[in-house]
Design a protein around this motif. Structure first.
Motif, PDB file in Angstrom:
ATOM      1  N   UNK A 111       0.695  -0.735  -0.231  1.00 13.44           N
ATOM      2  CA  UNK A 111      -0.003   0.109   0.477  1.00 13.44           C
ATOM      3  C   UNK A 111       0.804   1.206   0.003  1.00 13.44           C
ATOM      4  N   UNK A 112       0.495   1.797  -0.697  1.00 10.58           N
ATOM      5  CA  UNK A 112       1.646   3.811  -0.693  1.00 10.58           C
ATOM      6  C   UNK A 112       0.484   4.496  -1.273  1.00 10.58           C
ATOM      7  N   UNK A 113       0.893   5.132  -0.075  1.00 16.07           N
ATOM      8  CA  UNK A 113      -0.072   6.527   0.385  1.00 16.07           C
ATOM      9  C   UNK A 113       0.681   7.646  -0.252  1.00 16.07           C
ATOM     10  N   UNK A 114      -0.710   8.192  -1.718  1.00 20.07           N
ATOM     11  CA  UNK A 114      -0.018   9.402  -2.623  1.00 20.07           C
ATOM     12  C   UNK A 114      -0.648  10.406  -2.612  1.00 20.07           C
ATOM     13  N   UNK A 115       0.061  11.470  -3.031  1.00 22.24           N
ATOM     14  CA  UNK A 115      -0.770  12.773  -2.523  1.00 22.24           C
ATOM     15  C   UNK A 115      -1.577  13.125  -4.679  1.00 22.24           C
ATOM     16  N   UNK A 116      -1.944  12.147  -4.838  1.00 18.47           N
ATOM     17  CA  UNK A 116      -2.732  12.389  -6.009  1.00 18.47           C
ATOM     18  C   UNK A 116      -1.960  11.319  -6.977  1.00 18.47           C
ATOM     19  N   UNK A 117      -3.194  11.278  -8.001  1.00 16.56           N
ATOM     20  CA  UNK A 117      -2.387   9.822  -9.113  1.00 16.56           C
ATOM     21  C   UNK A 117      -2.771  10.306 -10.274  1.00 16.56           C
ATOM     22  N   UNK A 118      -1.336  10.578 -10.991  1.00 11.97           N
ATOM     23  CA  UNK A 118      -1.326  11.167 -12.107  1.00 11.97           C
ATOM     24  C   UNK A 118      -1.838  10.532 -12.959  1.00 11.97           C
ATOM     25  N   UNK A 119      -2.501  10.512 -14.619  1.00  8.51           N
ATOM     26  CA  UNK A 119      -2.635   9.581 -15.334  1.00  8.51           C
ATOM     27  C   UNK A 119      -1.543   8.669 -16.378  1.00  8.51           C
ATOM     28  N   UNK A 120      -1.336   8.252 -16.404  1.00  9.19           N
ATOM     29  CA  UNK A 120      -0.554   7.069 -16.688  1.00  9.19           C
ATOM     30  C   UNK A 120       0.575   5.934 -16.231  1.00  9.19           C
ATOM     31  N   UNK A 121      -0.303   6.012 -14.520  1.00 11.06           N
ATOM     32  CA  UNK A 121       0.901   5.873 -13.846  1.00 11.06           C
ATOM     33  C   UNK A 121       0.034   4.424 -13.660  1.00 11.06           C
ATOM     34  N   UNK A 122      -0.979   4.299 -14.031  1.00 10.04           N
ATOM     35  CA  UNK A 122      -1.618   2.742 -12.965  1.00 10.04           C
ATOM     36  C   UNK A 122      -1.368   2.342 -13.820  1.00 10.04           C
ATOM     37  N   UNK A 123      -1.405   2.470 -15.289  1.00 10.07           N
ATOM     38  CA  UNK A 123      -0.445   1.680 -16.295  1.00 10.07           C
ATOM     39  C   UNK A 123       0.319   1.158 -16.201  1.00 10.07           C
ATOM     40  N   UNK A 124       1.329   2.210 -16.478  1.00 12.94           N
ATOM     41  CA  UNK A 124       2.394   1.682 -15.756  1.00 12.94           C
ATOM     42  C   UNK A 124       3.238   0.552 -15.080  1.00 12.94           C
ATOM     43  N   UNK A 125       2.371   0.522 -14.017  1.00 11.00           N
ATOM     44  CA  UNK A 125       2.955  -0.064 -12.169  1.00 11.00           C
ATOM     45  C   UNK A 125       2.103  -1.428 -12.942  1.00 11.00           C
ATOM     46  N   UNK A 126       1.078  -1.436 -13.752  1.00  9.88           N
ATOM     47  CA  UNK A 126       0.230  -2.469 -14.903  1.00  9.88           C
ATOM     48  C   UNK A 126       1.028  -3.231 -15.421  1.00  9.88           C
ATOM     49  N   UNK A 127       1.781  -2.637 -15.976  1.00 12.54           N
ATOM     50  CA  UNK A 127       2.841  -3.496 -16.776  1.00 12.54           C
ATOM     51  C   UNK A 127       4.134  -4.406 -16.139  1.00 12.54           C
ATOM     52  N   UNK A 128       4.320  -3.304 -15.415  1.00 10.90           N
ATOM     53  CA  UNK A 128       5.560  -4.458 -14.756  1.00 10.90           C
ATOM     54  C   UNK A 128       5.025  -5.718 -14.416  1.00 10.90           C
TER      55      UNK A 128
END
Lengths: 265, 267, 323
Positions: free
Chosen positions: C244-261
């Motif tokens: 679980x990462x606590x973040x302040x704002x989720x910029x677009x594209x970050x989710x896809x980048x992570x899922x690609x790992x």
């Protein structure tokens, strides 16, 4: 079976003997049957039979000791396996390499020898009450009779304890088996007083032969042939009991391990 | 006042009912028969034959009556004292102490069933005597005999009550019970004429329950009237009362000590 | 040769119900169990109450005879070779019972050593050693009735070692012990294993099985439903590993980048007040954190929490509960 194995079996029996003595020492319930009850019976019999003269003192001493022996075998030795079940140690005995009969033999021996102490106590009581030392007419023969009697009682205990633990219902009736044996074995009065049809019943009881031997050798009045007969009968019964107990213990182990009806409650 | 009386009455009957249920729950039928019917018979037979050996044929009824009446001690001693100590083993003793009710009433209520049981035992004993040993009851006043048995059972129960209270402060209550029961066999005159006992033994006999009850029963069966044995019965009854009182005092004292020390189970 | 070989063991109990008309009811305690234990292994049997663990152990220790199936211990059949087996195995069922309360700890051991046919000279040396090993050397002469629960348990362990058995069966050995006592006993068990003894342990304490056992069989309703190393079992619930990462704002594209790992299973976002939480499932668990952080370069990250699946999760899922 190697000599070493026999030696180790003997050690197990001896330790079972020692531990039973130690545990009985503080068990008031057991001590009552072993000491107090026979002593009170002796006291009563002394007073009841005092009209028959001082010859009867030794008769009462021996007879009351025999009541103690029987009560001990019935209640203490009889419950030996049942008690192991209560303490949760039965499964340890079943699971240990030493045969369980060896252990129970040692325990019974301890009970019986302890019970002979009551005979000693009533002997002392007699001296205190009557101020004379009761005489044993044939001491050597008495000693031999006593040893054979002890063996036959211990062997009988080897029958009672597995029967009781396998049939708790029978154990509940043990109270009712106490005095009838006193009567039929002629501990404190000759069986000639009983109706004739009971005589065969007396003859199949090892305690009857033990009482006959011990009374004959202490109060006197029997020739060696008769005493030898009683010894023979006691030895015969002991063998019968030993063989029967072998079968009973086999059944016991079967019930424990196949039916699982005897281990943890 | 009426409220207190009715409360005590209720306690009495509840106690009686409870002990009735407990009695028959604990003793299964086979065991009950063995203890109540077979047991007294074998005790009796043993002493009859021993007596025959000791003194002679014609004394059979002496031993029969002695042991039949003696059998009330089975209920009076064991039954009553176990009904008190039963609490101890069940762990309900503290609740008893804490309850505002009169403890003694509860105990007496419980003893009630054992008194009935004890009377029954004596009747069974006498019946065996008639059936097997030639006891002749034809000269006895049934009411007198019944009263004698009842009073003797009561007085033995008094001793049982005392022993039960004693049992609260010792772990070995069965040892005490067994010893007293067997001592009663010796000193009550059930099996030996009191007069033939040494002096010190006679003193003990007189202080115990059963002694006069047995003597009275023998006289009644021999044909004496109730009025003849009344003095004996009166003393027997008072002895019972005395033991009840002793037991009660012991119990109250024990209660006080336990509350002071903060230990409700003494051992 | 495997030290313990169990083959289709089955045990049925017959009980009677009813007082007047007794009907016989059959209870299957052990349905069908097979497994092997290698020499020197510390093997665990895990399962809920009533699963059949204790029954299985009782069969293996010659206390019960199976209804069907076979087992061999050190090559000997548990039924035919019972007496020989008894001399080579030790067992502890523990608890308050199974000891003579009126005797001292020392006397208990002396007596049991004779039942196990131990030479007296050997016993004399071994008993003080064992008492010391389980920490009872001070209290050995006291009567067992004065022992605490933990002390009794420890005496049981000493008893079982009197004849120096090669195989040990320990049924819930730390049950009822306080944490310190339990920890000490576990260390004793580890020491025993290092002495090359083969140990079969039953327990329902997860962390105990996890930390002690090399392999674990999970038993339920008389059957083995899983048999693996603790890690292997936890593999069943890899999906439970959450970072679980606590973040302040989720910029677009970050989710896809992570899922690609390649080491990322799923990614989801939770809104929490003024923050967001990125929930990432990865079988690599906490090891993935540095790489994930690199992938999240530029993001402001607050708290990082890693939740690893435990053996308990695996067990609960295996035995049928919902995690």
């Amino acid at each position: 079976m190697s000599l070493r194995t026999i030696r180790l079996y003997a050690r197990a029996m001896f330790l079972a003997f020692e531990m039973t003595l130690r545990q009985n020492f503080t068990d008031m319930f057991v001590l009552f049957g072993i000491f107090v009850q026979p002593l009170i019976i002796a006291l009563l019999a002394f007073w009841m039979l005092q009209e028959r003269g001082s010859d009867y003192i030794i008769f009462v001493v021996v007879g009351s000791g025999m009541t103690g022996l029987w009560t001990t075998v019935l209640f203490s030795s009889g419950s030996n396996i049942t008690r192991e079940r209560w303490t949760g140690t039965l499964e340890l005995l079943v699971g240990a390499p030493v045969p369980i009969q060896v252990v129970i033999f040692g325990k019974n021996l301890a009970d019986v020898l302890q019970s002979l102490g009551s005979m000693l106590l009533s002997y002392t009581l007699a001296i205190l009450i009557f101020g004379q030392i009761p005489e044993i007419i044939q001491p050597e023969l008495f000693a031999v009779s006593l040893m054979i009697a002890v063996i036959s009682y211990v062997c009988f205990g080897l029958i009672v304890s597995p029967v009781f633990v396998m049939n708790p219902n029978v154990q509940r009736l043990q109270n009712g088996l106490e005095f009838p044996i006193y009567i039929l074995s002629g501990f404190l009065f000759p069986i000639a007083l009983l109706p004739n049809w009971t005589t065969p019943l007396s003859y199949i009881l090892a305690p009857y032969w033990a009482a006959r031997a011990l009374h004959a050798t202490s109060s006197g009045g029997a020739d060696f042939k008769e005493i030898a007969l009683t010894w023979g009968m006691m030895i015969l019964f002991s063998l019968v009991y030993l063989i029967a107990s072998g079968k009973l213990f086999k059944t016991l182990l079967y019930k424990a391990r196949v039916e699982a009806s005897l281990l943890r409650q | 006042m009426i409220k207190k009386l009715s409360l005590n009455l209720r306690l009495f009957f509840e106690g009686a009912l409870l002990s009735y249920i407990a009695l028959f729950h604990w003793l299964r039928p086979a065991q009950y028969l063995a203890t109540k019917v077979w047991g007294p018979l074998v005790y009796m037979l043993f002493f009859v034959f021993l007596g025959k050996f000791a003194t002679g044929q014609d004394n059979t009824s002496f031993y029969v009556i002695g042991n039949a009446i003696q059998s009330v001690a089975l209920s009076g001693i064991y039954g009553v004292s176990m009904s008190i100590d039963g609490d101890r083993w069940d762990g309900t003793l503290p609740y008893l102490f804490g309850a505002p009710a009169n403890r003694m009433t509860v105990f007496v209520g419980r003893s009630f069933m054992h008194i009935i049981d004890g009377v029954l035992g004596a009747v069974i004993g006498l019946t065996w005597g008639v059936l097997l040993l030639g006891l002749d009851l034809s000269h006895s006043d049934p009411f007198a005999l019944g009263l004698t048995i009842l009073i003797t059972t009561f007085s033995t129960s008094g001793l049982g009550l005392l022993l039960g209270c004693l049992g609260l402060i010792t772990r070995n209550v069965m040892f005490v019970n067994n010893t007293v029961f067997f001592l009663l066999l010796v000193f009550s005159g059930a099996n030996v004429e009191i007069q033939t006992l040494p002096a010190w033994a006679q003193v003990i006999s007189q202080a115990l329950p059963l002694t006069r009850g047995i003597a009275a029963a023998r006289q009644i069966i021999a044909g004496e009237s109730l009025s003849h044995v009344l003095p004996l019965l009166a003393v027997e009854f008072s002895i019972g009362v005395g033991y009840v009182f002793l037991g009660y005092t012991l119990f109250r004292w024990f209660e006080l000590i336990a509350k002071k020390r903060g230990t409700l189970e003494a051992i | 040769m495997n030290t313990i070989e169990v083959c289709n063991l089955r045990r049925v109990y017959k009980t009677g119900i009813g007082v007047i008309r007794r009907k016989v009811k059959e209870v299957v305690a052990v349905e069908d169990i097979s497994f092997d234990v290698q020499p020197g292994e510390l093997f665990g049997l895990l399962g809920p109450n009533g699963a059949g663990k204790t029954t299985t152990v009782k069969m293996l220790t010659t206390l019960l005879i199976p209804t069907s199936g076979t087992a061999r211990i050190l090559g000997m059949d548990i039924v035919k070779g019972a007496r020989e087996i008894q001399a080579q195995i030790g067992f502890v069922f523990g608890g308050e019972r199974g000891l003579y309360w009126r005797l001292s700890g020392y006397d208990n051991l002396r007596y049991f050593s004779s039942l196990y046919l131990v030479d007296p000279e050997v016993a004399q040396k071994r008993i003080p050693y064992l008492l010391e090993m389980v920490g009872l050397e001070e209290r050995g002469q006291e009567k067992v009735e004065g022992y605490s629960r933990g002390m009794k348990q420890r005496l049981h362990v000493a008893r079982t070692l009197l004849h120096d058995p090669t195989v040990l069966f320990l049924d819930e050995p730390t049950m009822g012990l306080d944490p310190v006592g339990a920890r000490e006993l576990r260390q004793v068990i580890r020491n025993l294993q290092s002495e090359k003894k083969t140990i079969l342990l039953t327990t329902h304490y997860m962390f105990e099985a996890d930390s002690l056992c090399q392999r674990i069989a999970v038993i339920d309703k008389g059957r083995i439903i899983a048999l693996d190393t603790p890690e292997g079992l936890k593999g069943h619930v890899r999906d439970l590993s959450v970072i679980e990462f606590e973040v302040y704002g989720v910029p677009s594209g970050i989710l896809e980048k992570l899922r690609a790992q390649p080491y990322v299973d799923t990614v989801s976002v939770e809104n929490r007040d003024q923050k967001q939480a990125l929930l990432i499932h990865s079988p690599r668990g906490s090891e993935a954190v540095p790489d994930l952080l690199k992938s999240m370069d530029g993001l402001r990250v607050g708290n990082v929490v890693v939740r690893e699946p435990t053996l308990e999760d695996a067990y609960v899922r295996l035995v049928g509960g919902k995690v």
